[in-house]
Design a protein around this motif. Structure first.
Motif, PDB file in Angstrom:
ATOM      1  N   PRO A 123      31.251 -26.351 -32.329  1.00 49.72           N
ATOM      2  CA  PRO A 123      32.371 -25.951 -32.857  1.00 49.72           C
ATOM      3  C   PRO A 123      34.105 -26.333 -32.887  1.00 49.72           C
ATOM      4  O   PRO A 123      34.938 -25.964 -34.179  1.00 49.72           O
ATOM      5  CB  PRO A 123      32.911 -25.419 -31.489  1.00 49.72           C
ATOM      6  CG  PRO A 123      32.804 -26.091 -30.593  1.00 49.72           C
ATOM      7  CD  PRO A 123      31.244 -26.465 -30.713  1.00 49.72           C
ATOM      8  N   TRP A 124      33.753 -27.555 -33.729  1.00 49.64           N
ATOM      9  CA  TRP A 124      34.621 -28.600 -34.425  1.00 49.64           C
ATOM     10  C   TRP A 124      33.938 -28.889 -36.049  1.00 49.64           C
ATOM     11  O   TRP A 124      34.429 -29.825 -36.331  1.00 49.64           O
ATOM     12  CB  TRP A 124      35.040 -29.886 -33.979  1.00 49.64           C
ATOM     13  CG  TRP A 124      33.808 -30.258 -33.152  1.00 49.64           C
ATOM     14  CD1 TRP A 124      33.336 -30.336 -31.556  1.00 49.64           C
ATOM     15  CD2 TRP A 124      32.766 -31.164 -33.828  1.00 49.64           C
ATOM     16  NE1 TRP A 124      31.686 -30.611 -31.266  1.00 49.64           N
ATOM     17  CE2 TRP A 124      31.568 -31.455 -32.790  1.00 49.64           C
ATOM     18  CE3 TRP A 124      32.774 -32.128 -34.419  1.00 49.64           C
ATOM     19  CZ2 TRP A 124      30.448 -32.759 -32.776  1.00 49.64           C
ATOM     20  CZ3 TRP A 124      31.344 -32.723 -34.486  1.00 49.64           C
ATOM     21  CH2 TRP A 124      30.470 -32.897 -33.860  1.00 49.64           C
ATOM     22  N   CYS A 125      32.507 -28.283 -36.092  1.00 50.42           N
ATOM     23  CA  CYS A 125      31.457 -28.662 -37.140  1.00 50.42           C
ATOM     24  C   CYS A 125      32.492 -28.480 -38.431  1.00 50.42           C
ATOM     25  O   CYS A 125      32.005 -27.258 -38.587  1.00 50.42           O
ATOM     26  CB  CYS A 125      30.356 -28.807 -36.660  1.00 50.42           C
ATOM     27  SG  CYS A 125      29.380 -29.112 -38.468  1.00 50.42           S
ATOM     28  N   ALA A 126      33.068 -29.168 -39.290  1.00 50.32           N
ATOM     29  CA  ALA A 126      33.590 -28.446 -40.405  1.00 50.32           C
ATOM     30  C   ALA A 126      32.225 -28.090 -41.979  1.00 50.32           C
ATOM     31  O   ALA A 126      31.973 -27.292 -42.247  1.00 50.32           O
ATOM     32  CB  ALA A 126      33.832 -29.262 -41.308  1.00 50.32           C
ATOM     33  N   GLY A 144      31.075 -28.675 -27.194  1.00 53.24           N
ATOM     34  CA  GLY A 144      31.732 -28.118 -27.291  1.00 53.24           C
ATOM     35  C   GLY A 144      32.139 -26.838 -26.463  1.00 53.24           C
ATOM     36  O   GLY A 144      31.346 -27.129 -25.248  1.00 53.24           O
ATOM     37  N   GLU A 153      36.069 -23.081 -27.427  1.00 54.39           N
ATOM     38  CA  GLU A 153      35.997 -23.328 -28.720  1.00 54.39           C
ATOM     39  C   GLU A 153      34.963 -22.691 -29.263  1.00 54.39           C
ATOM     40  O   GLU A 153      35.598 -22.087 -30.589  1.00 54.39           O
ATOM     41  CB  GLU A 153      35.638 -24.776 -28.647  1.00 54.39           C
ATOM     42  CG  GLU A 153      37.305 -26.022 -28.201  1.00 54.39           C
ATOM     43  CD  GLU A 153      37.029 -27.382 -27.784  1.00 54.39           C
ATOM     44  OE1 GLU A 153      37.725 -27.822 -28.069  1.00 54.39           O
ATOM     45  OE2 GLU A 153      35.626 -27.392 -27.418  1.00 54.39           O
ATOM     46  N   GLU A 163      36.699 -19.243 -30.234  1.00 51.65           N
ATOM     47  CA  GLU A 163      37.498 -19.451 -31.114  1.00 51.65           C
ATOM     48  C   GLU A 163      36.485 -20.101 -32.812  1.00 51.65           C
ATOM     49  O   GLU A 163      37.182 -19.165 -34.068  1.00 51.65           O
ATOM     50  CB  GLU A 163      38.843 -21.069 -31.258  1.00 51.65           C
ATOM     51  CG  GLU A 163      39.231 -21.331 -31.797  1.00 51.65           C
ATOM     52  CD  GLU A 163      40.181 -22.404 -32.101  1.00 51.65           C
ATOM     53  OE1 GLU A 163      41.703 -22.891 -32.415  1.00 51.65           O
ATOM     54  OE2 GLU A 163      40.286 -22.612 -30.902  1.00 51.65           O
ATOM     55  N   PHE A 164      35.480 -20.595 -33.119  1.00 52.45           N
ATOM     56  CA  PHE A 164      35.277 -20.111 -33.468  1.00 52.45           C
ATOM     57  C   PHE A 164      34.628 -19.548 -34.169  1.00 52.45           C
ATOM     58  O   PHE A 164      34.689 -18.812 -35.653  1.00 52.45           O
ATOM     59  CB  PHE A 164      33.958 -21.104 -33.653  1.00 52.45           C
ATOM     60  CG  PHE A 164      32.943 -21.828 -34.627  1.00 52.45           C
ATOM     61  CD1 PHE A 164      33.011 -23.319 -35.558  1.00 52.45           C
ATOM     62  CD2 PHE A 164      31.980 -21.287 -34.611  1.00 52.45           C
ATOM     63  CE1 PHE A 164      32.210 -23.510 -36.147  1.00 52.45           C
ATOM     64  CE2 PHE A 164      30.832 -21.567 -36.232  1.00 52.45           C
ATOM     65  CZ  PHE A 164      31.233 -22.821 -36.975  1.00 52.45           C
ATOM     66  N   GLU A 200      26.822 -25.690 -23.798  1.00 51.34           N
ATOM     67  CA  GLU A 200      27.220 -26.262 -23.864  1.00 51.34           C
ATOM     68  C   GLU A 200      26.109 -27.701 -22.703  1.00 51.34           C
ATOM     69  O   GLU A 200      27.050 -28.982 -23.119  1.00 51.34           O
ATOM     70  CB  GLU A 200      28.691 -26.136 -22.999  1.00 51.34           C
ATOM     71  CG  GLU A 200      29.687 -27.261 -22.888  1.00 51.34           C
ATOM     72  CD  GLU A 200      30.878 -27.085 -21.674  1.00 51.34           C
ATOM     73  OE1 GLU A 200      31.038 -27.070 -21.564  1.00 51.34           O
ATOM     74  OE2 GLU A 200      30.766 -25.283 -22.102  1.00 51.34           O
TER      75      GLU A 200
END
Length: 158
Positions: free
Chosen positions: A58-61, A90, A94, A97-98, A113
């Motif tokens: 989820p944090w991966c650009a 994540g 998260e 949200e992604f 996860e």
């Protein structure tokens, strides 16, 4: 020389290593879990047609940049291609949200996860695609850009 070896080891452990080799097995889709909404999911439901597994965080650009391409594959090939996002690294919140922020409602997202499915496929970094043909043979395992992804998918879907 020791310093170079140590740097390479750190890079591999950090997820910059190579992907596991392609494999064939009746058990390649033998995994189960829950989608991010809590619905049970059985990988065996993907058998019998080509499948695209997209391993993302989820944090991966990079993953965020690929989301629309994966959504497009789902919309273009519909029921001729099984598409599954396998979210890891994540929290469930998260992951939700992604999916919401990137507007990819048609792509089923498995909450991994704990990394169980990631380990099964030898995934060491995000974003990684695993593309399987109708027989369950892995034909691609690694990074694909926005040109390679549609070409590879089209080749297996026919």
């Amino acid at each position: 020389m020791r310093r170079i070896g140590l740097v390479l080891l750190v890079l591999v452990l950090a997820g910059c290593g190579t992907q596991a080799p392609a494999a064939t097995s009746d058990g390649v889709l033998a995994f189960a879990g829950k989608l991010i909404d809590g619905e049970p999911f059985d990988g065996a439901t993907l058998k019998g047609k080509p499948a695209l597994l997209w391993f993302w965080a989820p944090w991966c650009a990079t993953c965020a940049g690929q989301a629309s391409s994966v959504q497009e594959m789902q919309q273009t090939y519909g029921d001729r291609l099984g598409v599954l996002g396998i979210a890891g690294m994540g929290s469930n919140a998260e992951m939700h949200e992604f999916v919401s922020d990137l507007e990819i409602p048609d792509v089923r997202a498995l909450d991994d996860e704990a990394g169980v499915v990631w380990r099964k496929f030898g995934i060491t970094q995000q974003s990684t695609y695993v593309l399987l043909d109708r027989s369950g043979t892995i034909v691609t395992n690694g990074y694909l850009d926005s040109v390679d992804l549609p070409a590879k998918v089209k080749a297996v879907v026919g």
